[in-house]
Design a protein around this motif. Sequence first.
Motif, PDB file in Angstrom:
ATOM      1  N   GLY A 123      32.572   4.804  31.721  1.00 14.99           N
ATOM      2  CA  GLY A 123      32.908   4.705  33.132  1.00 14.99           C
ATOM      3  C   GLY A 123      32.904   6.024  33.877  1.00 14.99           C
ATOM      4  N   ASN A 124      32.577   7.108  33.183  1.00 12.54           N
ATOM      5  CA  ASN A 124      32.569   8.429  33.821  1.00 12.54           C
ATOM      6  C   ASN A 124      31.153   8.793  34.250  1.00 12.54           C
ATOM      7  OD1 ASN A 124      33.721  10.752  34.803  1.00 12.54           O
ATOM      8  ND2 ASN A 124      33.854  11.782  32.816  1.00 12.54           N
ATOM      9  N   LEU A 125      31.034   9.341  35.448  1.00 14.27           N
ATOM     10  CA  LEU A 125      29.757   9.838  35.970  1.00 14.27           C
ATOM     11  C   LEU A 125      29.734  11.342  35.741  1.00 14.27           C
ATOM     12  CD1 LEU A 125      27.171   9.002  37.613  1.00 14.27           C
ATOM     13  CD2 LEU A 125      28.427   9.727  39.651  1.00 14.27           C
ATOM     14  N   VAL A 126      28.734  11.835  34.953  1.00 14.16           N
ATOM     15  CA  VAL A 126      28.760  13.215  34.482  1.00 14.16           C
ATOM     16  C   VAL A 126      27.386  13.862  34.653  1.00 14.16           C
ATOM     17  CG1 VAL A 126      29.420  14.740  32.577  1.00 14.16           C
ATOM     18  CG2 VAL A 126      30.418  12.466  32.717  1.00 14.16           C
ATOM     19  N   GLN A 127      27.399  15.163  34.957  1.00 19.99           N
ATOM     20  CA  GLN A 127      26.154  15.937  35.027  1.00 19.99           C
ATOM     21  C   GLN A 127      26.056  16.893  33.836  1.00 19.99           C
ATOM     22  OE1 GLN A 127      26.336  16.877  39.626  1.00 19.99           O
ATOM     23  NE2 GLN A 127      24.246  17.123  38.845  1.00 19.99           N
ATOM     24  N   TYR A 128      24.865  16.907  33.214  1.00 17.77           N
ATOM     25  CA  TYR A 128      24.597  17.756  32.058  1.00 17.77           C
ATOM     26  C   TYR A 128      23.237  18.429  32.230  1.00 17.77           C
ATOM     27  CZ  TYR A 128      27.889  14.604  29.538  1.00 17.77           C
ATOM     28  OH  TYR A 128      28.955  13.859  29.129  1.00 17.77           O
ATOM     29  N   PRO A 129      22.990  19.515  31.484  1.00 17.39           N
ATOM     30  CA  PRO A 129      21.607  19.965  31.312  1.00 17.39           C
ATOM     31  C   PRO A 129      20.854  18.946  30.451  1.00 17.39           C
ATOM     32  CG  PRO A 129      23.185  21.674  30.644  1.00 17.39           C
ATOM     33  CD  PRO A 129      23.949  20.408  30.796  1.00 17.39           C
ATOM     34  N   VAL A 130      19.592  18.772  30.699  1.00 18.55           N
ATOM     35  CA  VAL A 130      18.781  17.856  29.881  1.00 18.55           C
ATOM     36  C   VAL A 130      18.738  18.369  28.446  1.00 18.55           C
ATOM     37  CG1 VAL A 130      16.425  17.024  29.473  1.00 18.55           C
ATOM     38  CG2 VAL A 130      17.390  16.975  31.777  1.00 18.55           C
ATOM     39  N   ASN A 133      31.176  19.938  26.146  1.00 21.99           N
ATOM     40  CA  ASN A 133      31.312  21.317  26.610  1.00 21.99           C
ATOM     41  C   ASN A 133      30.108  21.804  27.417  1.00 21.99           C
ATOM     42  OD1 ASN A 133      29.582  21.387  24.441  1.00 21.99           O
ATOM     43  ND2 ASN A 133      30.390  23.286  23.582  1.00 21.99           N
ATOM     44  N   THR A 134      29.117  20.941  27.670  1.00 22.76           N
ATOM     45  CA  THR A 134      27.993  21.324  28.535  1.00 22.76           C
ATOM     46  C   THR A 134      28.001  20.542  29.851  1.00 22.76           C
ATOM     47  OG1 THR A 134      26.516  19.719  27.465  1.00 22.76           O
ATOM     48  CG2 THR A 134      26.539  21.963  26.579  1.00 22.76           C
ATOM     49  N   GLU A 185      28.738  28.451  23.623  1.00 24.69           N
ATOM     50  CA  GLU A 185      29.214  29.117  22.418  1.00 24.69           C
ATOM     51  C   GLU A 185      28.665  28.420  21.174  1.00 24.69           C
ATOM     52  OE1 GLU A 185      33.425  29.535  22.465  1.00 24.69           O
ATOM     53  OE2 GLU A 185      33.470  30.462  24.458  1.00 24.69           O
ATOM     54  N   ASP A 186      27.825  29.128  20.438  1.00 24.34           N
ATOM     55  CA  ASP A 186      27.308  28.648  19.162  1.00 24.34           C
ATOM     56  C   ASP A 186      27.399  29.811  18.172  1.00 24.34           C
ATOM     57  OD1 ASP A 186      26.150  27.193  17.173  1.00 24.34           O
ATOM     58  OD2 ASP A 186      24.091  27.403  17.920  1.00 24.34           O
ATOM     59  N   PRO A 187      28.630  30.219  17.823  1.00 23.10           N
ATOM     60  CA  PRO A 187      28.796  31.434  17.020  1.00 23.10           C
ATOM     61  C   PRO A 187      28.423  31.219  15.561  1.00 23.10           C
ATOM     62  CG  PRO A 187      30.913  30.393  17.374  1.00 23.10           C
ATOM     63  CD  PRO A 187      29.914  29.597  18.169  1.00 23.10           C
ATOM     64  N   TYR A 188      27.966  32.292  14.918  1.00 29.85           N
ATOM     65  CA  TYR A 188      27.754  32.231  13.472  1.00 29.85           C
ATOM     66  C   TYR A 188      28.961  32.795  12.727  1.00 29.85           C
ATOM     67  CZ  TYR A 188      26.625  37.251  13.538  1.00 29.85           C
ATOM     68  OH  TYR A 188      26.670  38.607  13.686  1.00 29.85           O
ATOM     69  N   ALA A 189      29.885  33.422  13.466  1.00 26.56           N
ATOM     70  CA  ALA A 189      31.114  33.931  12.848  1.00 26.56           C
ATOM     71  C   ALA A 189      32.205  33.968  13.906  1.00 26.56           C
ATOM     72  CB  ALA A 189      30.909  35.322  12.246  1.00 26.56           C
ATOM     73  N   THR A 190      33.438  33.644  13.501  1.00 27.10           N
ATOM     74  CA  THR A 190      34.580  33.616  14.415  1.00 27.10           C
ATOM     75  C   THR A 190      35.768  34.321  13.762  1.00 27.10           C
ATOM     76  OG1 THR A 190      33.865  31.535  15.438  1.00 27.10           O
ATOM     77  CG2 THR A 190      36.180  32.130  15.676  1.00 27.10           C
ATOM     78  N   PHE A 247      22.181  16.738  16.343  1.00 24.36           N
ATOM     79  CA  PHE A 247      23.393  17.373  16.819  1.00 24.36           C
ATOM     80  C   PHE A 247      23.627  17.257  18.324  1.00 24.36           C
ATOM     81  CE2 PHE A 247      21.619  20.277  13.406  1.00 24.36           C
ATOM     82  CZ  PHE A 247      22.269  19.627  12.382  1.00 24.36           C
ATOM     83  N   LYS A 248      22.626  16.835  19.093  1.00 26.61           N
ATOM     84  CA  LYS A 248      22.783  16.832  20.545  1.00 26.61           C
ATOM     85  C   LYS A 248      22.599  15.459  21.181  1.00 26.61           C
ATOM     86  CE  LYS A 248      21.198  21.631  20.945  1.00 26.61           C
ATOM     87  NZ  LYS A 248      20.212  22.548  21.551  1.00 26.61           N
ATOM     88  N   SER A 249      21.848  14.572  20.542  1.00 24.72           N
ATOM     89  CA  SER A 249      21.536  13.286  21.148  1.00 24.72           C
ATOM     90  C   SER A 249      22.669  12.284  20.933  1.00 24.72           C
ATOM     91  CB  SER A 249      20.230  12.733  20.556  1.00 24.72           C
ATOM     92  OG  SER A 249      19.991  11.432  21.026  1.00 24.72           O
ATOM     93  N   ASN A 250      22.842  11.403  21.930  1.00 26.62           N
ATOM     94  CA  ASN A 250      23.800  10.303  21.769  1.00 26.62           C
ATOM     95  C   ASN A 250      23.242   9.195  20.889  1.00 26.62           C
ATOM     96  OD1 ASN A 250      25.784  11.445  23.358  1.00 26.62           O
ATOM     97  ND2 ASN A 250      24.953  10.605  25.251  1.00 26.62           N
TER      98      ASN A 250
END
Length: 777
Positions: free
Chosen positions: A184-191, A197-198, A348-353, A576-579
């Motif tokens: 029910g939420n209308l949301v804008q994302y990058p393609v 978080n995007t 944020e896609d860190p390889y170390a935190t 990892f990105k597709s619904n």
Amino acid sequence: MALLFSLFLLITTCIIFTTQAQTTVSNISLVSSLSPTGDSHWLSESGQFAFGFYPYGNGFAIGIWFQNIQPRTVVWTANRDETPFSSHATLLFNTEGRLVVQENQGREISIIGNASFASSASMLDTGNFVLFNSSSEIIWQSFDYPTDTILPGQRLSPGHRLVSDVSEANHTSGKFQIVMQPDGNLVQYPVGAVKHNTAYWSAGTFTAGDNVTMNLDNNGHLYLLNATGFIIKNFTETVSVSCDPIHRASIDADGIFRVYSHSSNQSGNWSIRWSSTENKCDPYGLCGVNSYCTLMDRNPICKCLPGFDFIDPDWTDSGCRRNYSEDACIRKDQNFEVQDMNSLSWEEDPYATFESISKDDCREECRRDCNCEVAIYKNLKQVCHKLKLPLRFGRRGTGGRVTTFVKIVTGFQTINEGRVKKSKLRMDFFITGIASLTVAFLVLALSGVIIYRHRIQQYKRISDQRDARFVEDVTLKSFTYEELKSATNNFRDSIGRGAYGTVFRGIISNGRRIVAIKRLERVVDDGERDFRNEMKAIGKTHHRNLVQLLGYCYDGTNRLLVYEYMKNGSLADFLFKSNLKINWEGRLAIILNIARGIFYLHEECHIQIIHCDIKPENILMDDKGHAKIADFGLAKLLLPNQSKTFTEIRGTRGYVAPEWHRNMPITAKADVYSFGVILFEIICCRRRTETNVPDNEAMLVDWVYDCFKANEVSKLVPEDEVDKKKLGRVVKVGLWCTQDEPSSRPSMKKVILMLEGTVNIADPPCPTSIVSSQSLE
């Protein structure tokens, strides 16, 4: 409540009136046709909307537009991502009830999917193009397949989306989308980046429930309506019903969703009635990689980080790249400093935190780590993330909560500075020496010209012979740099960036074929023979699980490769990105696809090719869901100083085999290790490392072995019902592939046999143990 009920009755009345009006429209009969020339189109009854060909690019597209508003405003485009049609094309409503385009080469293209058996069609006054069956029932309508715009009376249903154009003049799919989510939420994302978080704008109605739709009425009222008929969110104010103005709602090329109004059916600009945001830097991805968006007089400006220059200075949203050598840190012959940039945010896609760390310690951690290009420090949480390039979704506006540390080189000339100083040095040398050399030059000028001409003639004969041999050896099409520059619209349509260069979407064969064009970077400067040999090797490879190489460019210092276009993106996008999640059987098929592609490179190709960078981003998916390996063979084109010792690491952190770190020779078994890591990512649908899971599950390979040892492999897969025997076999294959010792890993031929169940598989030891007693060669 009374006001809402009255509004609902008003909307219902408008819909009923619209439906009655539609029935009066004269139908388009079978065998009707249109051509691109002569302003040929089908009008709605009032003449407000037109359907047909319109000029687009270097040809014509098919779409719907406002007929009486200039300049032309297109609201729907058929097959928007295909190449334009030529002036010889014909749009035909054929005897089978299908709407098709026929070209002079005999090719026939359906422009509305597989809809068929229609008896008539109509361009309605609502802007909806429809097909009717023999009972006058609508069997297809353009309102169900919006592109970037909705019109009054049209609704955006759950699971549907609008996608922006690339630009006002380019109607192919752009960078941004607005999605009516099932919650029910209308949301804008990058393609291509649909995750929480995007999202850069939302209606905030995520608790509204199922069957919520976005609607626009004739008065420009944009609202969300739930399944019971109640308005749960208004975006624009309600005004009285009037014939004017005209309205539309569009997601624009800049990523902002707007409601527009137009005062009349005449020339003039559209007025903005409402927009999802006033900050034009809000859309994630407006600027390219390694650049960030900032406002200047309320207009968005893309800027590069320190130490970076624009990839294309004439197209600043194309992104940025370093202005110094990538391996400068590894050579340890340059000085580095870390520069602070405040109030910037990035994906944020860190390889170390690191947690509970000071800002100074975070800066120092990045400075001494050659893998760290940028560090993100969250001041309030005292958390430090180390990142590699490329950086995405950069913009200002974090209110000082985040500090970006950028590593830059000091004490030496950057690439651009070096060129300028070198040019100045040459000029000074020329001016100083010209006086003393004048007399000698005059004496030797004539003889020099004669010798020069003689050598040029010799060079041309050798060059012609060389090029002839090259063409004979490589069965690929040779392109000039200018041809590929034109095909990519001056390298403006970037679709990705990898370790070897940037990939652009291009159009060749007179607009008939979409391709992916990789502009190689860091290739050898004086390695013409190496490049030719590599082209021979890659050009002779052909396998259903390898991305096909179609051509190349060897023009001066420019090295480009032309590949088939894979519009479904990478395996990383799917996983990892597709619904849309891939089911268990589909994931097994992908694993076998990858294994067969690597086996071909290792053993069936006429020369062995070791990929060196097997990872989900280098596995592309075709339109049938088959996996194909990309970037094979490109490792040999890198600069020599990146492979001159055994310890120089190629590939991507987390996928490279342990022998890269041990001063050991690299063999095909390095690819086997990378394949094993990908296998685990595919069956578990997660990355090799995760931070938002329990500590014992953070490292995927370790967790898989723990589950295998405890006979709990069913924990690894998201599905409830998976054949436990098949799952156990696949897990054992992955554990053998990720053994620490190369000799303990199976060959890819044996991997395939094990996956297919042809051979028995012994229980593997812990992947990090040293196993030398058993070889699976």
